[in-house]
Design an enzyme around this catalytic site. Structure first.
Site, mmCIF file in Angstrom:
data_model
loop_
_atom_site.group_PDB
_atom_site.id
_atom_site.type_symbol
_atom_site.label_atom_id
_atom_site.label_comp_id
_atom_site.label_asym_id
_atom_site.label_seq_id
_atom_site.Cartn_x
_atom_site.Cartn_y
_atom_site.Cartn_z
ATOM 1 N N LYS A 175 0.861 -1.182 0.000
ATOM 2 C CA LYS A 175 0.000 0.000 0.000
ATOM 3 C C LYS A 175 0.900 1.236 0.000
ATOM 4 C CE LYS A 175 -3.923 2.129 2.443
ATOM 5 N NZ LYS A 175 -4.886 2.020 3.562
ATOM 6 N N SER A 226 -10.339 -0.057 6.739
ATOM 7 C CA SER A 226 -9.676 0.082 5.439
ATOM 8 C C SER A 226 -8.998 -1.174 4.916
ATOM 9 C CB SER A 226 -8.658 1.219 5.489
ATOM 10 O OG SER A 226 -9.323 2.454 5.421
ATOM 11 N N SER A 280 -9.838 2.260 2.547
ATOM 12 C CA SER A 280 -8.899 2.977 1.715
ATOM 13 C C SER A 280 -7.878 2.076 1.029
ATOM 14 C CB SER A 280 -8.142 3.995 2.567
ATOM 15 O OG SER A 280 -7.353 3.330 3.542
#
Lengths: 485, 483
Positions: A76, A176, A152
């Site tokens: 990420k 997330s 997210s």
């Protein structure tokens, strides 16, 4: 090869069936081909990745490889990785090359020998539940490219679902990891707060942020988690605990397991299709020997309001460092110092980030602090106490991960409150600091449904066990979107 | 002025003498090239986190114990949010609601001689925080430079109650605090380098009335500026009020060149710092065992030493106060007494605080660099005490030692033949000669002029090259003249 589990990939690498360079190339080629449409990655650097793969091959040849050495994964874009552009999904950091490694990066790549395939798209500064707030554009859900992958950690989820990477890291501040895992038919784990170091993980809400693994199965998550955890003296909130092997309990039978079903998670507000899939999972667990216990989390309806005070409060302060002075975006033209600050931040941050900074600054300001921030902290304690009480009568808690399946891109972006409610079942877990998982439990209208498992503090091993046994008995987690497998 | 009461409170930022910064491993050494002592944490790169330096906490505990304060078992680091280019994170990590040190007091000596008095200044709190960097406004073609070497340097902010009633009291407190932080080894006290800087909160009121509105004078880095700034501010406030004006709460700066204060900002444009507990740091928990260990490592404190000096050694409170103004001074005195003996503590105190201090002052030297060592001075005082030399000759010996004309007082006395004449036969011979040579003075004395006696004593001492025992000279002269 692209659908293999981490265990199978490790075996293939260990038996020289394939080299890390070959395996990494396979995924890099898929990224090159499919990413323009999915938009799961914001930064790919083939040269760097293949260098890491070659190093891994050398370790394998030298016999100094770890369990996962040579397996490529996606990171990420919230984790600083030395020499890699690290954007956090923001224009503010669109050109920021990190000069140091996050602890997670160091552990996974430098110690465990995993290969990084690149940095995945995400909601800007991890603020969002659909990946639509990214400066680098929305990510498409591989199950339906008109729909969001969740957020997210939407880039990581889409990357795994489209088999652009076997597994990935995510971070979870209010859901997330779990929500995108649910929306993309993946397994994702948010560990107990303090288990994974936050050093080098760009902060959104410090007291809630926690990194964790995302993959196709609980077993993959367990293996990946093993490489991420450990006490870090650079993170004061990191917990100094004995190292455990999260795969050790995977096969434990579930007979006698008490699963708590919070009545608040089974009431109104959840789509019927989602509920039906979760009910199916409950039946499956009963077959596996678990017993269901009705429990109550009476303050759970307060978790979204409390979260949207605490998280923005911390964010408003955490994001102050992005001021255009030392690094990151600076407005091209400005008058004086204040003007430079205002223009740089107004132009460098997107709408959702600015909204949360404003909310955060408001709830911390003189005269409002007690009514908002302190009150939210009190609620946070009540929510945590609810869980402590619940775990008196059950071993894990089960419910839906999200109230809906993946929604259409643009569907909720005009209504922040609707968007915030996507995390209604996941947020309380962050407020309490507990470990939580999402795993596939069926489909509704052709779209994946995730169920959430919540464990007591440090009960990751049990959560993974409960998820793994279910995945031994079902094949939801092995389903792939059309045109991917 | 007598109709107005001055009220002063002082906030001091003492830079703690730790090797590394309060939340990072970077060095705190002064004077390095800009930005060479700022690591990823000090630069506030994305993703970095603070880790508390235990040594800084230990300094705070030392201070708390030294002033008889409560060392909080649990204190909280909070973020003070504001934007400034030399504040890399956009917030300063400080302590707000729960500071590490609560209460305590410092008793100080104000004034000198007969007017000297003791004053107890109560402390509100002391808390740990990090310093900001520095903005450099020169040499950048109209732009400003930022040096983050100082960013993250540990500070102890020490806050008093509004207990002081004059600039003299404020300066006495500041000096005393300055001596104390150096004494317990938590701050080097270097005011030029900014290691010790004071803010003074000043207000005036009619006696018995509630506190007036205060103005805060920022960043005073010398005792002289502290006094001048307060004196100016007090005059300005009184004039303003007597002219029918009102004082507005404000932060002001003192300009040493003009000797005036000028307003930097008023309450209206004061920041809302949006303090909240720093979620990156756990509450600071200090157990009894930690406090006990630090207590065991503390040196004898100035207050305890003063009591010992006035009790055991019989010194005046004023002398005891002067001698304990700094560790170096106290050490020098104690070493002197060790040689000269406790019975000579009083002359030791006089020599250290008067003669030696004046001589050092004249040369601009610190007592630690005194050319005359404590052992030498002690040896000298011994010779005064046993009548080997007079006080006047002792001053000569002291000068000789100062210039390295001998290793000990005895050697100087011996080499320069300064031994006092105590042989009464020899002195009588000198007295007789002087009386015979000065019939005028003798006549004047007999006519009742006391002054003539002193002239005769002077003549005898002159004839003896200063070495005659003055008491014996006096007695013999008196006996001969009144016989």
């Amino acid at each position: 090869m692209i659908n293999k589990s981490l265990k199978e990939l490790a075996q293939a690498l260990g038996t020289k069936q394939i080299s890390s360079v070959e395996l990494s190339t396979l995924f890099l080629d898929r990224i090159e081909r499919l990413n323009p449409e999915i938009n799961a990655f914001v930064t790919v650097d083939r040269e760097k990745s293949l260098k890491m793969a070659a190093d891994a091959d050398a370790r394998i040849a030298a016999g100094t490889a770890g369990a996962l050495t040579g397996i490529p994964i996606a990171q990420k874009d919230i984790f600083c990785a030395e020499g890699w552009r690290t954007t956090c999904g923001s224009k503010m950091l669109a050109n920021f090359i990190a000069p140091y490694d996050a602890t997670v990066i160091r552990k996974m790549h430098h110690e465990a020998g995993l290969v990084s395939l690149g940095k995945t798209n995400m909601d800007e500064f991890a603020m969002g539940s659909s990946n639509e707030t990214s400066y680098f554009g929305a990510v498409k859900n591989p199950w339906d490219r008109e729909r969001v992958p969740g957020g997210s950690s939407g880039g990581s989820a889409a990357a795994i679902a489209a088999r652009l990477a076997p597994a990935a890291t995510g971070t979870d501040t209010g859901g997330s990891i779990r929500q995108p895992a649910g929306l993309c038919n993946l397994t994702g784990l948010k560990p107990t707060y303090g288990v994974v170091s936050r050093y080098g993980m760009i902060a959104y809400a410090s007291s809630l942020d926690q990194g964790g693994p995302m993959g196709a199965s609980a077993e993959d998550c367990a293996l990946l988690l093993n490489t991420m955890v450990g006490f870090d003296e650079r993170d004061s909130t990191s917990l100094d605990r004995p190292v455990e092997d999260y795969t050790r309990g995977l096969e434990q039978p579930l007979a006698g397991l008490r699963i708590g079903l919070p009545k608040e998670f089974f009431g109104e507000g959840c789509d019927a299709g989602v509920m039906a899939a979760v009910q199916g999972a409950i039946k499956e667990y009963e077959k596996l020997g678990a017993t269901m216990v009705e429990i109550s989390l009476p303050n759970s309806h307060l978790s979204v309001p409390a979260y949207y005070v605490i998280a923005p409060a911390e964010a408003s302060s955490n994001l102050s460092r992005f001021d255009g002075v030392r690094y990151g975006y600076r407005a091209p033209e400005y008058g004086n110092l204040d003007d430079m600050y205002m223009k740089s931040r107004a132009q460098g941050f997107g709408g959702e980030v600015k909204r949360r900074i404003l909310i955060g600054a408001y709830v911390l300001s003189h005269g409002y602090y007690d009514a908002y921030y302190l009150q939210a902290q009190r609620i946070r304690r009540l929510i945590a106490n609810d869980f402590v009480a619940a775990f008196q009568s059950c071993d894990v808690i089960l419910g839906p991960t999200s109230p809906t399946t993946a929604f259409k891109i643009g569907e909720k972006s005009a209504d922040p409150v609707q968007m915030y409610l996507s995390d209604i079942y996941t947020i309380a877990v962050n407020l309490a600091g507990l470990p939580g998982m999402s795993l596939p439990c069926g489909f509704a209208g052709g779209l994946p449904v995730g169920m959430q498992l919540i464990g007591n503090y440090f009960d990751e091993t049990r959560l993974l066990n409960v998820a793994h046994r279910y995945q031994q008995a079902t094949d939801w987690h092995q389903r792939r979107p059309d045109g991917i497998a | 002025m007598n109709q107005w009461e001055v009220v002063i409170g002082i906030e001091t930022h003492a830079q703690l003498s730790t090797v590394s910064k309060i939340f990072s491993g970077a060095s705190t050494a002064f004077g390095a090239a800009p930005n060479t002592q700022a690591c990823a944490v000090d630069l506030a790169l994305p993703g970095v986190l603070p880790v508390l330096n235990k040594k800084a906490v230990e300094c705070a505990i030392r201070f708390g114990l030294a002033i008889g304060a409560q060392v909080a078992p649990k204190s909280i680091f909070a973020r003070k949010n504001y934007f400034y280019p030399d504040l890399p994170k956009g917030y300063q990590i400080s302590q707000f609601e729960l500071p590490v040190v609560v209460g305590g007091a410092i008793t100080v000596q104000v004034g000198a001689g007969d007017k000297a008095y003791e004053k107890t200044v109560n402390l509100t709190r002391a808390h740990l925080e990090e310093d900001a960097g520095k903005s450099l406004h020169e040499d950048f073609q109209g732009k400003s430079g930022i040096d983050l070497n100082r960013a993250g340097t540990p500070l102890l902010e020490i806050v008093t109650e509004p207990d002081m009633r004059s600039s003299d009291e404020a300066v006495a407190y500041a000096k005393s605090l300055h001596a104390l932080v150096r004494w317990i080894g938590i701050c080097d006290g270097n005011m030029q380098e900014g290691s010790f800087r004071c803010d003074a909160n000043v207000s005036v009121r009619r006696p018995g009335q509630p506190l007036g509105t205060r103005r805060e004078i920022k960043n005073l880095n010398s005792f002289r500026f502290l006094k001048e700034a307060i004196d100016y501010e007090v005059r300005w406030q009184i004039e303003t009020l007597e002219d029918g004006g009102r004082i507005q709460q404000a932060t002001v700066l003192f300009d040493p060149a003009s000797g005036e204060t000028r307003t930097m900002r008023t309450k209206e444009d004061a920041h809302d710092y949006r303090y909240f507990p720093d979620p990156d740091l756990l509450p600071l928990v200090i157990g009894d065992d930690w406090v006990a260990r630090v207590r065991g490592e503390l040196p004898e404190l100035p207050g305890q030493m003063r009591e010992r000096f006035t009790g055991e050694l019989g010194l005046s409170p004023y002398d005891a106060g002067t001698l304990t103004a700094s560790q170096e001074m106290a050490d020098f005195f104690e070493s002197t007494v060790k040689v000269a003996g406790m019975a000579n503590a009083k002359p030791c105190a006089n020599w250290v605080t008067v003669d030696l201090a004046a001589r050092l002052n004249k040369e601009g030297k610190d007592i630690a660099d005194s050319p005359v060592s404590a052992a030498q001075l002690g040896g000298l005082i011994l010779r005064i005490a046993d009548n080997t030399i007079s006080n006047n000759i002792a001053k000569k010996v002291f000068e000789a030692l100062w210039h390295g004309e001998g290793a000990t007082a005895d050697e100087v006395i011996e080499k320069q033949g300064l031994k006092q004449i105590t042989d009464s036969g020899a002195i009588e011979k000198l007295v007789d000669e002087v009386l015979a040579a000065n019939p005028g003075n003798v006549a004047e004395f007999k006519a009742g002029k006391e002054k003539a006696f002193n002239a005769l004593v002077g003549q005898v001492m002159k004839a003896a090259k200063g070495k005659a025992n003055p008491q014996q000279v006096n007695e013999l002269l008196k006996a001969k003249l009144t016989a």
